[in-house]
Design a protein around this motif. Structure first.
Motif, mmCIF file in Angstrom:
data_model
loop_
_atom_site.group_PDB
_atom_site.id
_atom_site.type_symbol
_atom_site.label_atom_id
_atom_site.label_comp_id
_atom_site.label_asym_id
_atom_site.label_seq_id
_atom_site.Cartn_x
_atom_site.Cartn_y
_atom_site.Cartn_z
ATOM 1 N N ILE A 43 0.841 -1.200 0.000
ATOM 2 C CA ILE A 43 0.000 0.000 0.000
ATOM 3 C C ILE A 43 0.879 1.253 0.000
ATOM 4 C CG2 ILE A 43 -1.731 1.261 1.334
ATOM 5 C CD1 ILE A 43 -2.286 -1.788 2.420
ATOM 6 N N HIS A 44 1.960 1.222 0.775
ATOM 7 C CA HIS A 44 2.916 2.341 0.776
ATOM 8 C C HIS A 44 3.459 2.580 -0.634
ATOM 9 C CE1 HIS A 44 6.416 4.795 1.970
ATOM 10 N NE2 HIS A 44 7.106 4.014 1.149
ATOM 11 N N ARG A 57 2.047 -7.586 -12.214
ATOM 12 C CA ARG A 57 1.838 -9.033 -12.300
ATOM 13 C C ARG A 57 0.926 -9.383 -13.457
ATOM 14 N NH1 ARG A 57 0.020 -13.502 -7.725
ATOM 15 N NH2 ARG A 57 -0.212 -15.197 -9.218
ATOM 16 N N ALA A 58 -0.157 -8.619 -13.588
ATOM 17 C CA ALA A 58 -1.083 -8.877 -14.691
ATOM 18 C C ALA A 58 -0.469 -8.524 -16.038
ATOM 19 C CB ALA A 58 -2.372 -8.077 -14.473
ATOM 20 N N LYS A 59 0.238 -7.410 -16.090
ATOM 21 C CA LYS A 59 0.815 -6.932 -17.352
ATOM 22 C C LYS A 59 1.835 -7.911 -17.918
ATOM 23 C CE LYS A 59 3.358 -2.978 -19.293
ATOM 24 N NZ LYS A 59 3.950 -1.637 -18.996
ATOM 25 N N PHE A 60 2.690 -8.475 -17.045
ATOM 26 C CA PHE A 60 3.771 -9.343 -17.507
ATOM 27 C C PHE A 60 3.532 -10.819 -17.177
ATOM 28 C CE2 PHE A 60 5.899 -5.193 -16.938
ATOM 29 C CZ PHE A 60 6.405 -5.034 -18.208
ATOM 30 N N ASN A 61 2.338 -11.134 -16.652
ATOM 31 C CA ASN A 61 2.031 -12.519 -16.280
ATOM 32 C C ASN A 61 3.158 -13.084 -15.408
ATOM 33 O OD1 ASN A 61 0.539 -14.904 -16.196
ATOM 34 N ND2 ASN A 61 1.506 -15.731 -18.044
ATOM 35 N N ILE A 115 -0.848 -12.209 -4.042
ATOM 36 C CA ILE A 115 -1.126 -10.911 -4.651
ATOM 37 C C ILE A 115 -1.949 -11.150 -5.907
ATOM 38 C CG2 ILE A 115 -0.153 -8.819 -5.662
ATOM 39 C CD1 ILE A 115 2.380 -9.348 -4.071
ATOM 40 N N GLU A 116 -3.198 -10.735 -5.886
ATOM 41 C CA GLU A 116 -4.068 -10.987 -7.020
ATOM 42 C C GLU A 116 -3.674 -10.113 -8.194
ATOM 43 O OE1 GLU A 116 -8.839 -10.913 -8.173
ATOM 44 O OE2 GLU A 116 -8.166 -10.535 -6.127
ATOM 45 N N ALA A 117 -3.546 -10.710 -9.371
ATOM 46 C CA ALA A 117 -3.146 -9.957 -10.563
ATOM 47 C C ALA A 117 -4.174 -8.887 -10.874
ATOM 48 C CB ALA A 117 -3.007 -10.897 -11.755
#
Length: 451
Positions: A43-44, A57-61, A115-117
């Motif tokens: 969050i920080h 994470r989502a962008k680069f899988n 950590i959810e993508a």
């Protein structure tokens, strides 16, 4: 780093609780001197530095190994958060970044799999139970995300400005070749090139893209009142029946790193063979791949010589991994120490898919006394029109999102001003999404893989 561990022998202890440790563990921020509780660390990063690991994470899988490499890459290079968020490729994808930069780095203890993508984990509330925030605070978060999205769009627009303005000028300064013509925008993305073509009074514009961005593009087209002139289609060109079988003009931003890596050249050739009318136009119509010599001793020491003494131990076997995969980065202008050389030229009107495979003998003249530590590959793009337009992705030009592709040498090569370095470069398609590049010079063969 000292860690408070609960006394399991105490009568007050009910057993091991991972959360008890987590709440008392501080994490040194990746981008500032702050130390924050590990439960608040992500969050920080998000609130203070606009750094969203779930987005990356989502962008680069990404997997957990990508995450470890990313953390150590950031700590090694002291890169800014905004630079990381703008990355278009895995620059951290190197096994040397599996080695922790900080001893007992708390960021490496975070369970990446939780950590959810695409979604930032909710921060713990004051009572530690992670209760839902109030409507006002949720609204504040949403507005912050909107602001961040706007900033991201601005950054991407600036990054792509050279490319976008070159396409715009090619179209708008040559309206005579566009007006009343039918146009296919291949890989249309946000639809910006389609809108340029419609603004140049094209009779009909079709944009096709197989990514999800096509839905946003549809909204953009409607927002600008161009949905009567522009038709957008989601799909792969080779598998799609177009509303118009033949078009007068094909526009595409098909180029990839080092021109041919992750490029859409095969689709452009398919479009040319199946959908371009006789005498039709390709924009752009010509590209060249180029090579130039670089002297950057600091960068070479950072990447190569690092492994010769790691806490007193030699790990030179790791050099081969660093040398094998080229780096995509912006080369400072003052690091250029040779003339440039055109390795290959691609004429989009006549080339075949086999043009990806080529061999070129090159010669580079030293512009000053220097030591070649690497070669930089880049490409130039040409619109041969009544008003000709061109742009370059080379290190002497304004940076683009393609940057330059840097091939590092294990042993630098000293040259005197005016001396010529000759060699041979071979580029071969290794797999669908992989290129093998071999550079032969001074009796040695250097092999690289873009993958």
């Amino acid at each position: 780093m000292a860690t408070d561990v609960p006394d399991l022998s105490s009568d007050e202890s009910e057993g091991y609780n991972e959360n008890d440790i987590e709440e008392k563990t501080d994490a040194k921020c990746l981008f500032c001197s702050d130390c924050v509780n590990i439960s608040e660390s992500l969050i920080h990063l998000k609130e203070k530095h606009n750094f969203d690991i779930s987005y990356l994470r989502a962008k680069f899988n990404m997997d957990c190994y990508d995450y470890i490499k990313l953390i150590n890459y950031i700590r090694t290079n002291k890169i800014e958060a905004s630079e990381v968020m703008q990355l278009s490729d895995r620059v951290w994808n190197d096994d040397r970044f599996l080695k922790p930069v900080l001893e007992d780095d708390t960021f490496l203890m975070i369970d990446f799999d939780e950590i959810e993508a695409g979604v930032l984990p909710p921060p713990a509330s004051a009572n530690g139970k992670g209760e839902a925030k109030g409507d006002a605070e949720n609204h504040s978060i949403i507005m912050k995300q909107v602001d961040e999205l706007q900033d991201t769009v601005k950054e991407l627009m600036n990054q792509d400005r050279v490319r976008t303005e070159s396409y715009r000028d090619a179209i708008m300064m040559n309206k005579s070749v566009i007006e009343k013509k039918t146009v296919l925008d291949l890989g249309c993305g946000t639809g910006i090139l389609s809108m340029f073509a419609a603004s140049a009074d094209a009779a009909k514009v079709m944009g096709i893209d197989q990514s999800e961005i096509i839905y946003s593009a549809m909204d953009i087209i409607r927002e600008n009142g161009m949905d009567k002139n522009i038709t957008l289609i989601k799909g792969r060109l080779e598998d799609t029946v177009l509303p118009l079988d033949k078009v007068d003009v094909i526009i595409s931003e098909w180029m990839g790193y080092f021109l041919l890596y992750e490029a859409m050249l095969d689709s452009v050739i398919y479009a040319r063979e199946h959908h371009l009318s006789k005498g039709g136009l390709l924009l752009p119509n010509r590209c060249t791949a180029n090579l130039v010599g670089i002297e950057d001793n600091d960068r070479h020491r950072q990447l190569i010589h690092f492994w010769e003494d790691v806490y007193g131990f030699r790990m030179t076997c790791m050099q081969s991994e660093v040398l094998r995969e080229p780096s995509v980065e912006v080369v400072p202008k003052d690091k250029i120490v040779t003339s440039s050389f055109v390795l290959t030229e691609i004429d989009l009107y006549s080339c075949s898919t086999d043009c990806i495979n080529y061999t070129s003998e090159f010669s580079l003249e030293a512009l000053r006394d220097c030591t070649i530590t690497s070669f930089a590959g880049y490409f130039d793009v040409f619109f041969d029109l009544p008003v000709p337009i061109q742009f370059s992705t080379g290190p002497v030009s304004e940076a683009t999102h393609w940057k330059q592709t840097v091939f590092f040498l294990k042993q630098p090569i000293p040259l005197q001003k005016g001396e010529t370095l000759t060699g041979k470069l071979t580029c071969m398609r290794k797999e669908v999404r992989s290129l093998a590049v071999t550079i032969s010079l001074l009796g040695q063969v250097h092999k690289f893989t873009l993958s």
